[in-house]
Design a protein around this motif. Structure first.
Motif, PDB file in Angstrom:
ATOM      1  N   PHE A 217      -3.513   1.264  -3.458  1.00 47.27           N
ATOM      2  CA  PHE A 217      -3.044  -0.125  -3.499  1.00 47.27           C
ATOM      3  C   PHE A 217      -3.747  -0.779  -4.681  1.00 47.27           C
ATOM      4  O   PHE A 217      -4.740  -0.251  -5.193  1.00 47.27           O
ATOM      5  CB  PHE A 217      -3.360  -0.869  -2.186  1.00 47.27           C
ATOM      6  CG  PHE A 217      -4.803  -0.787  -1.774  1.00 47.27           C
ATOM      7  CD1 PHE A 217      -5.726  -1.723  -2.231  1.00 47.27           C
ATOM      8  CD2 PHE A 217      -5.247   0.223  -0.934  1.00 47.27           C
ATOM      9  CE1 PHE A 217      -7.063  -1.642  -1.861  1.00 47.27           C
ATOM     10  CE2 PHE A 217      -6.583   0.310  -0.562  1.00 47.27           C
ATOM     11  CZ  PHE A 217      -7.500  -0.622  -1.034  1.00 47.27           C
ATOM     12  N   GLY A 218      -3.229  -1.904  -5.117  1.00 50.32           N
ATOM     13  CA  GLY A 218      -3.759  -2.537  -6.325  1.00 50.32           C
ATOM     14  C   GLY A 218      -5.074  -3.256  -6.087  1.00 50.32           C
ATOM     15  O   GLY A 218      -5.422  -3.586  -4.950  1.00 50.32           O
TER      16      GLY A 218
ATOM     17  N   PHE B 269       0.871  -1.184   0.000  1.00 49.85           N
ATOM     18  CA  PHE B 269       0.000   0.000   0.000  1.00 49.85           C
ATOM     19  C   PHE B 269       0.903   1.227   0.000  1.00 49.85           C
ATOM     20  O   PHE B 269       2.009   1.210   0.543  1.00 49.85           O
ATOM     21  CB  PHE B 269      -1.005  -0.009   1.155  1.00 49.85           C
ATOM     22  CG  PHE B 269      -0.425  -0.109   2.535  1.00 49.85           C
ATOM     23  CD1 PHE B 269      -0.173   1.027   3.290  1.00 49.85           C
ATOM     24  CD2 PHE B 269      -0.158  -1.352   3.108  1.00 49.85           C
ATOM     25  CE1 PHE B 269       0.341   0.943   4.575  1.00 49.85           C
ATOM     26  CE2 PHE B 269       0.359  -1.456   4.404  1.00 49.85           C
ATOM     27  CZ  PHE B 269       0.606  -0.297   5.136  1.00 49.85           C
ATOM     28  N   ASN B 270       0.438   2.277  -0.658  1.00 49.28           N
ATOM     29  CA  ASN B 270       1.289   3.426  -0.948  1.00 49.28           C
ATOM     30  C   ASN B 270       0.618   4.717  -0.491  1.00 49.28           C
ATOM     31  O   ASN B 270      -0.590   4.893  -0.671  1.00 49.28           O
ATOM     32  CB  ASN B 270       1.548   3.500  -2.452  1.00 49.28           C
ATOM     33  CG  ASN B 270       2.110   2.193  -2.978  1.00 49.28           C
ATOM     34  OD1 ASN B 270       3.289   1.915  -2.844  1.00 49.28           O
ATOM     35  ND2 ASN B 270       1.251   1.352  -3.550  1.00 49.28           N
TER      36      ASN B 270
ATOM     37  N   ILE C 122       4.752   0.512   1.332  1.00 51.54           N
ATOM     38  CA  ILE C 122       4.854  -0.408   2.472  1.00 51.54           C
ATOM     39  C   ILE C 122       4.549  -1.834   2.032  1.00 51.54           C
ATOM     40  O   ILE C 122       3.498  -2.101   1.444  1.00 51.54           O
ATOM     41  CB  ILE C 122       3.855  -0.007   3.595  1.00 51.54           C
ATOM     42  CG1 ILE C 122       4.004   1.479   3.963  1.00 51.54           C
ATOM     43  CG2 ILE C 122       4.008  -0.912   4.811  1.00 51.54           C
ATOM     44  CD1 ILE C 122       5.332   1.889   4.537  1.00 51.54           C
ATOM     45  N   GLU C 123       5.463  -2.755   2.342  1.00 53.60           N
ATOM     46  CA  GLU C 123       5.232  -4.173   2.069  1.00 53.60           C
ATOM     47  C   GLU C 123       4.395  -4.724   3.221  1.00 53.60           C
ATOM     48  O   GLU C 123       4.763  -4.608   4.384  1.00 53.60           O
ATOM     49  CB  GLU C 123       6.589  -4.887   1.952  1.00 53.60           C
ATOM     50  CG  GLU C 123       6.507  -6.219   1.213  1.00 53.60           C
ATOM     51  CD  GLU C 123       5.966  -7.332   2.067  1.00 53.60           C
ATOM     52  OE1 GLU C 123       4.953  -7.946   1.669  1.00 53.60           O
ATOM     53  OE2 GLU C 123       6.540  -7.586   3.142  1.00 53.60           O
ATOM     54  N   HIS C 124       3.266  -5.350   2.860  1.00 51.25           N
ATOM     55  CA  HIS C 124       2.166  -5.579   3.799  1.00 51.25           C
ATOM     56  C   HIS C 124       2.312  -6.815   4.686  1.00 51.25           C
ATOM     57  O   HIS C 124       1.556  -6.992   5.635  1.00 51.25           O
ATOM     58  CB  HIS C 124       0.881  -5.723   2.964  1.00 51.25           C
ATOM     59  CG  HIS C 124      -0.369  -5.306   3.641  1.00 51.25           C
ATOM     60  ND1 HIS C 124      -0.504  -5.223   5.011  1.00 51.25           N
ATOM     61  CD2 HIS C 124      -1.574  -4.953   3.143  1.00 51.25           C
ATOM     62  CE1 HIS C 124      -1.747  -4.831   5.304  1.00 51.25           C
ATOM     63  NE2 HIS C 124      -2.401  -4.671   4.189  1.00 51.25           N
TER      64      HIS C 124
ATOM     65  N   LEU D 281       4.898   5.575  -7.318  1.00 52.12           N
ATOM     66  CA  LEU D 281       5.085   4.888  -6.038  1.00 52.12           C
ATOM     67  C   LEU D 281       4.737   3.409  -6.183  1.00 52.12           C
ATOM     68  O   LEU D 281       5.467   2.535  -5.732  1.00 52.12           O
ATOM     69  CB  LEU D 281       4.149   5.497  -4.987  1.00 52.12           C
ATOM     70  CG  LEU D 281       4.731   6.426  -3.936  1.00 52.12           C
ATOM     71  CD1 LEU D 281       3.638   6.983  -3.062  1.00 52.12           C
ATOM     72  CD2 LEU D 281       5.754   5.712  -3.076  1.00 52.12           C
ATOM     73  N   MET D 282       3.594   3.144  -6.816  1.00 54.83           N
ATOM     74  CA  MET D 282       3.118   1.764  -6.909  1.00 54.83           C
ATOM     75  C   MET D 282       3.665   1.035  -8.129  1.00 54.83           C
ATOM     76  O   MET D 282       3.935  -0.162  -8.069  1.00 54.83           O
ATOM     77  CB  MET D 282       1.581   1.739  -6.956  1.00 54.83           C
ATOM     78  CG  MET D 282       1.006   0.331  -6.983  1.00 54.83           C
ATOM     79  SD  MET D 282      -0.765   0.248  -6.665  1.00 54.83           S
ATOM     80  CE  MET D 282      -1.419   0.323  -8.322  1.00 54.83           C
TER      81      MET D 282
END
Length: 594
Positions: free
Chosen positions: A539-540, A102-103, A309-311, A282-283
């Motif tokens: 986020f995707g 998430f960015n 951020i890696e979730h 960013l993403m």
């Protein structure tokens, strides 16, 4: 002693927090039927009800799996869900940037034009180091919400942590808590630099000294390096192969270890000329990035600050401790404490790359460029009103947003599909999130009444009140650990792990039931927040053809950020437009009554 304030240490409540409960089967069965109802037609609901009744019958599959889950709970130290949840994250095989990150892009108005880029990087590095030391010393105040202490275990995983790509299941690695000889990693012009932030005694360098070291390297660096971090944008099994090939060389293995052990990665974004490009990059942009790192801070040429951020080890609710600390430090006029005046170093890391690895990196570059084109990001800030006015309507702001979203998706797609909304369960030891499905019969009734055009304002406002109350109650239930999805996930995992041992030869019909899977299909995956320094957040999408929707509910504004596949861009735009229309419509109804 009178007047003495005792401040609890960061992890003071760690051994006092209750364990995440395993809900009773009766509670989960009842809620499951309630949660699927708005998503199915009568025929489908009949089929799913049959599958639910069969699964939960006395002496049936649910009872066997529940017994196994309770045994698992006794055996596991800590939360029964944690190892299963870790597996869910670490078994993920698709690219991380669009699937596990998430960015957040911040509003930099309060510190704009105050720092050069090197000074900003130096200041961020120093502030992150300060926070890390406070966590080590237990001096970050524990979070208490409505008198209830919250789990703080994620704080230990913010810094010096990384996800290592492995075939089939990744590994999460955390370096030891240690103040001495710490560093950050700077990614600039596709090169990797190590910058020391503490010395051999554990004393922090001044941010001005860190900035000087960074500035010198910026001035001296003329050549573009190999964008090795691009491998972290690949599918995980492919990333694992390159990682293993890289570590054949001791030089490369040392660099990878240096990245793993760094507090954070700071990425210099040379390409974004405005905020819209910055959130997209960013993403989606793999240049000067290392997506396996838990916290990656992005600095644009215009001095904007972003976080990717890696979730797998942290959630949005906790990461704001880092963002807030850094933000406040950047805005502060207080002089920083000087521990040492000695200068620090910024050292360039020199990879040893074979022709085969270089070829693979070029392939990943092309794939990343294609992936960037395959995604669409729509951002919009609604300025007419925000949480303050929604509260005046006697409605929860979050419920209001989700009512409007159901109206918007009905007008966009002609149907209300499943909407994922995470709910923090940090009141429990190692608690992370539960899912409250935001599509409910109460909201569907409001949508239908509104679309019929036949109901009075009084009826519509009453339906709004009912929808708001139902939304809030569902979130409260989830927060108490009595949601549906994590319990069902636990039962499913018990079947996968132990089904054979307990004589379950066939997969329970419920696990493949179309109605149940419809509820679990995250057509619109949402995440809301109310932090006023955030400009955009993204986020995707979680499923093919679905949407990732990050929203920010502030006092006077509502920020809407929707990601989708590029071929769904028109739908994303329509969804945004209908959402804005629904905000205004719902306010109009409330205004006529109040």
């Amino acid at each position: 002693m009178k007047g003495l304030i005792i401040i609890k240490k960061t992890f003071a409540y760690e051994n006092e927090l209750p364990s995440l409960p395993i809900p009773p089967l009766t509670s989960t069965k009842e809620k499951l039927l309630e949660w699927v109802e708005p998503l199915l037609n009568d025929e489908q609901l009949k089929e799913t009800t049959k599958a639910v009744n069969h699964f939960f019958k006395a002496g049936g599959d649910a009872e066997k799996l529940q017994k196994k889950l309770c045994e698992w709970d006794v055996k596991i130290e800590g939360s029964w869900l944690k190892p299963l949840w870790d597996d869910m994250y670490l078994n993920f095989r698709d690219p991380l940037p669009t699937g596990m990150h998430f960015n957040i892009l911040l509003d930099n108005k309060k510190h704009e034009n105050r720092y050069t880029r090197a000074e900003l990087a130096g200041r961020v590095s120093r502030l992150v180091t300060e926070l890390y030391h406070l966590i080590i010393d237990g001096e970050v105040a524990p979070v208490i919400q409505n008198g209830v202490p919250q789990d703080m275990s994620q704080y230990k995983k913010f810094f010096k942590s990384i996800r290592i790509p492995r075939v089939e299941r990744d590994e999460f690695r955390l370096a030891a808590f240690e103040k001495r000889n710490n560093h950050v990693i700077i990614l600039y012009k596709r090169n990797v630099y190590k910058v020391n932030v503490t010395n051999s005694k554990g004393e922090m360098y001044q941010s001005s000294e860190i900035a000087n070291a960074i500035e010198r390297s910026f001035q001296e660096e003329q050549s573009e390096g190999n964008n090795v971090g691009i491998f972290t944008t690949a599918k995980r099994d492919e990333a694992a192969k390159i990682y293993d090939q890289l570590t054949v060389s001791k030089v490369n293995a040392d660099i990878l270890q240096t990245i793993a052990d760094s507090l954070i990665v700071l990425s210099m974004d040379e390409e974004s000329s405005n905020s819209e490009e910055a959130i997209e990059n960013l993403m989606l942009n793999g240049t000067n990035k290392y997506f396996d790192k838990t916290i990656q801070v992005i600095l644009t040429k215009k001095g904007e600050l972003g976080y990717s951020i890696e979730h797998s080890s942290v959630d949005g609710t906790t990461i704001f401790a880092v963002i807030s600390y850094v933000n406040e430090g950047l805005e502060s006029e207080e002089p920083e404490t000087i521990y040492t005046t000695e200068p620090t170093l910024m050292e360039k890391q020199q990879w040893e790359l074979s022709a085969e690895i270089e070829k693979s990196l070029m392939k990943f570059e092309k794939e990343n460029a294609r992936a960037k084109k395959a995604f669409s990001i729509k951002t919009r800030t609604f300025n007419s009103f925000g949480s303050d006015e929604i509260k005046n309507m006697n409605i929860s702001p979050d419920a209001f947003f989700h009512m409007a979203l159901q109206i918007a998706q009905y007008r966009t797609f002609g149907v209300c599909r499943s909407v994922y909304e995470p709910v923090s369960v940090r009141a429990f030891y190692e608690g992370r999130t539960e899912c409250a499905r935001a599509t409910s019969m109460e909201k569907l009734n409001l949508v239908k009444a509104l679309e019929s055009g036949a109901e009075s304002n009084e009826v519509l406002y009453a339906l709004m009140q009912k929808a708001s109350a139902a939304h809030t109650n569902r979130i409260i239930t989830c927060r108490k650990g009595f949601g549906v999805e994590r319990h069902m996930y636990g039962l499913e995992q018990m079947y996968k792990l132990h089904g054979g041992d307990i004589g379950m030869t066939d997969t329970p019909a419920l696990f493949t039931d179309a109605g149940y899977l419809t509820m679990r299909h995250d057509f619109i995956s949402t995440s809301g927040m109310a932090y006023d320094n955030v400009k955009y957040r993204i986020f995707g999408p979680v499923v093919e053809g679905g949407f990732g929707l990050a929203y920010i509910l502030l006092d006077q504004t509502i920020s809407i950020n929707i990601s989708s596949n590029a071929d769904e861009a028109d739908h994303a735009q329509k969804l945004t437009n209908h959402l804005v229309d629904a905000f205004l419509e719902l306010r109009q109804i409330a205004k006529r009554i109040l």
